[in-house]
Design an enzyme around this catalytic site. Structure first.
Site, PDB file in Angstrom:
ATOM      1  N   ILE A  12       1.232  -1.386  -0.109  1.00 41.76           N
ATOM      2  CA  ILE A  12      -0.242  -0.123   0.600  1.00 41.76           C
ATOM      3  C   ILE A  12       0.389   1.389  -0.094  1.00 41.76           C
ATOM      4  O   ILE A  12       0.439   1.949  -0.744  1.00 41.76           O
ATOM      5  CB  ILE A  12      -1.041  -0.168   0.530  1.00 41.76           C
ATOM      6  N   ASP A  31      11.544   2.543   5.545  1.00 40.67           N
ATOM      7  CA  ASP A  31      11.113   1.101   5.359  1.00 40.67           C
ATOM      8  C   ASP A  31      12.958  -0.439   5.665  1.00 40.67           C
ATOM      9  O   ASP A  31      13.357   0.245   5.208  1.00 40.67           O
ATOM     10  CB  ASP A  31      10.800   0.399   3.904  1.00 40.67           C
ATOM     11  N   LEU A  33      12.574  -3.066   4.780  1.00 40.43           N
ATOM     12  CA  LEU A  33      12.643  -4.442   3.926  1.00 40.43           C
ATOM     13  C   LEU A  33      11.751  -5.694   4.050  1.00 40.43           C
ATOM     14  O   LEU A  33      12.911  -6.448   3.672  1.00 40.43           O
ATOM     15  CB  LEU A  33      13.872  -3.921   2.991  1.00 40.43           C
ATOM     16  N   ASN A  35       9.789  -6.901   4.613  1.00 43.45           N
ATOM     17  CA  ASN A  35       8.748  -7.869   3.725  1.00 43.45           C
ATOM     18  C   ASN A  35       8.318  -6.578   2.377  1.00 43.45           C
ATOM     19  O   ASN A  35       7.611  -6.733   1.896  1.00 43.45           O
ATOM     20  CB  ASN A  35       7.140  -7.224   4.170  1.00 43.45           C
ATOM     21  N   SER A 124      -7.205  -0.979  10.234  1.00 40.94           N
ATOM     22  CA  SER A 124      -7.522  -1.737   9.483  1.00 40.94           C
ATOM     23  C   SER A 124      -9.702  -2.062  10.694  1.00 40.94           C
ATOM     24  O   SER A 124      -9.530  -1.753  11.337  1.00 40.94           O
ATOM     25  CB  SER A 124      -7.090  -3.264  10.337  1.00 40.94           C
ATOM     26  N   THR A 126     -10.525  -4.712  11.411  1.00 40.20           N
ATOM     27  CA  THR A 126     -10.188  -5.529  11.825  1.00 40.20           C
ATOM     28  C   THR A 126     -10.897  -5.267  13.463  1.00 40.20           C
ATOM     29  O   THR A 126     -11.171  -5.996  14.242  1.00 40.20           O
ATOM     30  CB  THR A 126      -9.293  -6.330  12.377  1.00 40.20           C
ATOM     31  N   TYR A 148      -2.965  -9.400  15.834  1.00 39.59           N
ATOM     32  CA  TYR A 148      -2.182  -8.186  14.653  1.00 39.59           C
ATOM     33  C   TYR A 148      -3.314  -7.487  14.624  1.00 39.59           C
ATOM     34  O   TYR A 148      -3.345  -6.270  15.091  1.00 39.59           O
ATOM     35  CB  TYR A 148      -2.521  -8.715  13.326  1.00 39.59           C
ATOM     36  N   LYS A 152      -3.254  -2.722  15.971  1.00 43.52           N
ATOM     37  CA  LYS A 152      -3.891  -1.703  15.603  1.00 43.52           C
ATOM     38  C   LYS A 152      -4.826  -1.244  16.441  1.00 43.52           C
ATOM     39  O   LYS A 152      -4.872   0.029  16.851  1.00 43.52           O
ATOM     40  CB  LYS A 152      -4.601  -2.045  14.455  1.00 43.52           C
TER      41      LYS A 152
HETATM   42  P1  NAD Z   1       3.884  -5.242   3.114  1.00 41.10           P
HETATM   43  O1  NAD Z   1       3.603  -5.450   4.152  1.00 41.10           O
HETATM   44  O2  NAD Z   1       3.391  -5.005   1.679  1.00 41.10           O
HETATM   45  O3  NAD Z   1       4.348  -3.057   3.763  1.00 41.10           O
HETATM   46  C1  NAD Z   1       4.721  -3.088   4.961  1.00 41.10           C
HETATM   47  C2  NAD Z   1       6.010  -2.498   5.158  1.00 41.10           C
HETATM   48  O4  NAD Z   1       6.612  -1.771   6.787  1.00 41.10           O
HETATM   49  C3  NAD Z   1       7.107  -3.154   4.384  1.00 41.10           C
HETATM   50  O5  NAD Z   1       7.403  -2.538   3.326  1.00 41.10           O
HETATM   51  C4  NAD Z   1       7.867  -4.036   5.211  1.00 41.10           C
HETATM   52  O6  NAD Z   1       9.797  -3.895   5.588  1.00 41.10           O
HETATM   53  C5  NAD Z   1       8.205  -2.673   6.505  1.00 41.10           C
HETATM   54  N1  NAD Z   1       7.491  -2.851   7.462  1.00 41.10           N
HETATM   55  C6  NAD Z   1       7.785  -3.853   8.693  1.00 41.10           C
HETATM   56  N2  NAD Z   1       7.737  -3.750   9.849  1.00 41.10           N
HETATM   57  C7  NAD Z   1       8.927  -2.686   9.713  1.00 41.10           C
HETATM   58  C8  NAD Z   1      10.081  -1.736  10.788  1.00 41.10           C
HETATM   59  N3  NAD Z   1      10.017  -1.551  11.873  1.00 41.10           N
HETATM   60  N4  NAD Z   1      10.462  -0.499  10.152  1.00 41.10           N
HETATM   61  C9  NAD Z   1      10.760  -0.562   9.227  1.00 41.10           C
HETATM   62  N5  NAD Z   1      10.186  -0.689   7.802  1.00 41.10           N
HETATM   63  C10 NAD Z   1       8.855  -1.496   8.583  1.00 41.10           C
HETATM   64  O7  NAD Z   1       2.170  -4.155   3.960  1.00 41.10           O
HETATM   65  P2  NAD Z   1       0.847  -3.674   3.520  1.00 41.10           P
HETATM   66  O8  NAD Z   1      -0.390  -4.881   2.566  1.00 41.10           O
HETATM   67  O9  NAD Z   1       1.365  -2.791   1.588  1.00 41.10           O
HETATM   68  O10 NAD Z   1       0.132  -3.139   4.392  1.00 41.10           O
HETATM   69  C11 NAD Z   1       0.573  -1.347   5.056  1.00 41.10           C
HETATM   70  C12 NAD Z   1      -0.414  -1.087   6.159  1.00 41.10           C
HETATM   71  O11 NAD Z   1      -1.683  -1.104   5.875  1.00 41.10           O
HETATM   72  C13 NAD Z   1       0.122  -2.309   7.095  1.00 41.10           C
HETATM   73  O12 NAD Z   1       0.764  -1.715   8.589  1.00 41.10           O
HETATM   74  C14 NAD Z   1      -1.171  -3.001   7.467  1.00 41.10           C
HETATM   75  O13 NAD Z   1      -1.036  -3.569   8.689  1.00 41.10           O
HETATM   76  C15 NAD Z   1      -1.685  -1.740   7.410  1.00 41.10           C
HETATM   77  N6  NAD Z   1      -3.044  -2.543   6.341  1.00 41.10           N
HETATM   78  C16 NAD Z   1      -3.116  -3.521   5.857  1.00 41.10           C
HETATM   79  C17 NAD Z   1      -3.947  -4.861   4.892  1.00 41.10           C
HETATM   80  C18 NAD Z   1      -3.740  -4.966   3.870  1.00 41.10           C
HETATM   81  O14 NAD Z   1      -4.670  -6.041   3.656  1.00 41.10           O
HETATM   82  N7  NAD Z   1      -2.489  -5.337   2.807  1.00 41.10           N
HETATM   83  C19 NAD Z   1      -5.545  -4.406   5.590  1.00 41.10           C
HETATM   84  C20 NAD Z   1      -5.430  -2.951   6.617  1.00 41.10           C
HETATM   85  C21 NAD Z   1      -4.568  -2.625   7.052  1.00 41.10           C
END
Ligand code: NAD
Ligand code: UDP
Length: 334
Positions: A12, A31, A33, A35, A124, A126, A148, A152
């Site tokens: 996102i 970031d 990285l 994930n 989220s 959730t 999780y 949030k």
């Molecule tokens: P994603 O895993 O693709 O992106 C999260 C990014 O954060 C990754 O690039 C990861 O490397 C980085 N990261 C994680 N912990 C870190 C840290 N301590 N320091 C620096 N970087 C860190 O996930 P996404 O789907 O893009 O989700 C983004 C956000 O939205 C998250 O907080 C997630 O919980 C929230 N969210 C996602 C969804 C979904 O379905 N994708 C739904 C609701 C909320």
């Protein structure tokens, strides 16, 4: 504005960086990285023909975060960085609580130290738990079924209390429903590592032949066809929602559902995917997945009214763009 985007290499976050850059903002990404891949940063720059500053740091690291705030005059933070695999959060609760709540506190503290007033947080749907649909922002939150979800809800409370104690702090808590799809270029999208947990990436990998068939988790829910209903939202609409929220952010806490307001069942999504893309998605019906709820969809009237934002892309665009992104990935990549 100079916007610090944590998790900006992720799914996102990267799409939001595109929209921020196209709206004329300067973007600084932090970031670690864990994930995502650094290449995504290059791809965002290629799509927009603009540059970003990238810090490969962990945002729970207070010193590393402090350096960013010392190096740049930050105007706002969009905090995406977090761990998001629900099942993994049950196995590794401490990792999830630590990463997802400490990062929020470290960033909020840095904002206080440096007089940064704007903070947007990735929450989220959730947090609503098993409330009645459609979910409305004014509902009392119910305990999440997993760590999780709790991370949030806790982060939301941390930011609410911080705003209570600091009258200029302007916080937007964005509760995402189910983000799917990819940038229209097919250049960036969702690339889960290992076997996907979520429906759409699973479907694209079945269509590609990387996975044999989709397992549909339950067809005995009280929904029109018995399968689970969710509010899928195109990731570009979601990204645009962040910029709309940033543009209108005022002191205090503002909570918005970001969804389409429309519930779609698992089988409806599979059917749309097959029809739009002309590919088959074999599936089998399995038992329910523990912790799943029957239906989740948003009341989106608050975001529409206050942010003048509304999801523009429908299920056809979602399945088309998800497939376009998957199609250009090398077959052996996963
Ligand atoms: P994603 O895993 O693709 O992106 C999260 C990014 O954060 C990754 O690039 C990861 O490397 C980085 N990261 C994680 N912990 C870190 C840290 N301590 N320091 C620096 N970087 C860190 O996930 P996404 O789907 O893009 O989700 C983004 C956000 O939205 C998250 O907080 C997630 O919980 C929230 N969210 C996602 C969804 C979904 O379905 N994708 C739904 C609701 C909320
Ligand atoms: N789902 C499914 N098979 C899968 C993954 C998900 O049937 O392989 C269903 C799941 O039970 C839910 C819907 O698809 O009804 C969306 O699940 P997802 O994990 O994508 O999102 P969430 O459960 O977080 O809303």
């Amino acid at each position: 504005m100079n916007i610090l985007v944590t998790g900006g290499a992720g799914y996102i976050g990267s799409h939001t960086c595109v929209v921020l850059l196209e709206a004329g903002h300067e973007v600084i990404v932090a970031d670690n990285l864990c994930n995502s891949k650094a290449e995504t940063i290059d791809k965002v720059e290629q799509i927009t023909n603009k540059k970003m500053v990238f810090y490969p740091i962990d945002v729970t690291d207070e010193e590393a975060v402090e350096r960013i705030f010392a190096d740049h005059k930050i105007d706002g933070v969009i905090h995406f960085a977090g761990l998001k695999a629900v099942a993994e959060s049950v196995e590794k609760p401490l990792e999830y609580y630590y990463n997802n709540t400490v990062s929020t506190m470290v960033l909020a503290k840095a904002c206080q130290r440096h007089g940064v007033e704007k903070f947007i947080f990735s929450s989220s749907a959730t947090v609503y738990g098993e409330n009645e649909v459609p979910f409305v922002e004014t509902m009392d939150l119910l305990p999440a079924a997993n760590p999780y979800g709790e991370t949030k809800a806790i982060s939301e409370r941390i930011l609410m209390d911080t705003a209570k104690a600091n009258s200029k702090f302007s916080v937007s808590l964005l509760r995402y429903f189910n983000p799917v799809g990819a940038h229209e270029s097919g250049f960036i999208g969702e690339e889960p590592t290992g076997i996907p947990n979520n429906l759409m990436p699973y479907v694209t990998q079945v269509a590609k032949g990387k996975l044999e068939k989709l397992q549909v988790f339950g067809n005995d829910y009280p929904t029109p066809d018995g399968t689970g209903v969710r509010d899928y939202i195109h990731v570009m609409d979601l990204a645009e929602g962040h910029v709309a929220s940033l543009d209108r952010l005022t002191p205090g806490v503002h909570i918005y559902n970001l969804g389409t307001g429309q519930g779609i069942s698992v089988l409806q999504l599979v059917k749309a995917f097959e029809e739009v893309n002309g590919v088959r998605v074999p599936y089998e019906i399995m038992g329910r997945r523990p912790g799943d709820i029957a239906e989740s969809y948003a009341d989106v009237s608050k975001a529409e009214k206050e942010l003048n934002w509304k999801a523009k892309r429908g299920i056809k665009e979602m399945v088309r763009d998800a497939w376009r992104f998957e199609s250009q990935l090398p077959a052996a990549q996963k």
